[in-house]
Enzyme design. Sequence first.
Site, PDB file in Angstrom:
ATOM      1  N   SER A   1       0.797  -1.228   0.000  1.00 19.60           N
ATOM      2  CA  SER A   1       0.000   0.000   0.000  1.00 19.60           C
ATOM      3  C   SER A   1       0.829   1.277   0.000  1.00 19.60           C
ATOM      4  O   SER A   1       0.385   2.309  -0.498  1.00 19.60           O
ATOM      5  CB  SER A   1      -0.938   0.028   1.202  1.00 19.60           C
ATOM      6  OG  SER A   1      -1.895  -0.993   1.113  1.00 19.60           O
TER       7      SER A   1
ATOM      8  N   HIS B   1       0.704   4.295   5.035  1.00 23.94           N
ATOM      9  CA  HIS B   1      -0.008   4.952   3.941  1.00 23.94           C
ATOM     10  C   HIS B   1       0.396   6.421   3.811  1.00 23.94           C
ATOM     11  O   HIS B   1       0.598   6.919   2.701  1.00 23.94           O
ATOM     12  CB  HIS B   1      -1.518   4.840   4.181  1.00 23.94           C
ATOM     13  CG  HIS B   1      -2.022   3.435   4.152  1.00 23.94           C
ATOM     14  ND1 HIS B   1      -3.301   3.088   4.551  1.00 23.94           N
ATOM     15  CD2 HIS B   1      -1.429   2.269   3.781  1.00 23.94           C
ATOM     16  CE1 HIS B   1      -3.475   1.788   4.414  1.00 23.94           C
ATOM     17  NE2 HIS B   1      -2.344   1.269   3.960  1.00 23.94           N
TER      18      HIS B   1
END
Length: 271
Positions: free
Chosen positions: A133, A185
């Site tokens: 991610s 993230h």
Amino acid sequence: MGKPLLYEIWEKPASSCVIGICSAIWFYIQKKNIGYSNVGLSYETAIAGQYWRIITSAFSHISVVHLVFNMSALWSLGVVEQLGHLGLGIEFYLQYTLVLVVLSGVLVLLAYHILIQKFKLEYFRRVTAVGYSCVVFGWMTILAVKQPSSKLNLFGVLSLPISFAPFESLIFTSIIVPQASFIGHLSGIIVGYSIAWGLIHGMSNYWAISMLGWLILMFILSLKRTGAVDLPFIEIEPVTDPSLPAVGFIPSGNGRTLQMNILHGRGAELV
């Protein structure tokens, strides 16, 4: 009606290769029953010298849902490979994917270090991050800057305006998936903006290949030093200064070695 799958794979060769690699690694991890703690990135393992985890953590996933969600987003972001007229394209994609993998991992470790040393949050010492991610959020951010009119399609049913997608996805995943790595993230978003705004620039095939070579060397040496994998063709022996090792690459039977001095180094989150 959409384009045939084979045609889309042809248009997104780099993204397709990454998806294939991540999928193959997931199947291997499942078949060998390897736990996320064996491949994930954490502060404790990093200070123990297991730098290879910066790479293995990025390409490993905990569950099939984790894998499918990341790869679905990556597939949608593969449009970057077709935007050579915007200064992107396949070469740019490959070069800066390497940058995103490394710098987002380093940024995660730096954040953990600050939280542990400055704010005494010992919880982050053992947090283990795994997943692609960081890179997905990085490309999402780059595309949001370079082509804000694009849309991010997930699973063929959910479509987000790309200009808002990085922070929308950051908040959405943090709420819906509590174990999602907010720091991971956010690190991808920060590195993505740094690339898109030209703060990180100048990558070429030469620098990308050089960087890849050094990463492979670091990967092999850290695997050997930490004993994670037995590599009989490499020996690490003490030299005059006991704080430094010598790395010997020993060909079979001729007794010659090439030595290099290197310094000693010292809950799961989905990314």
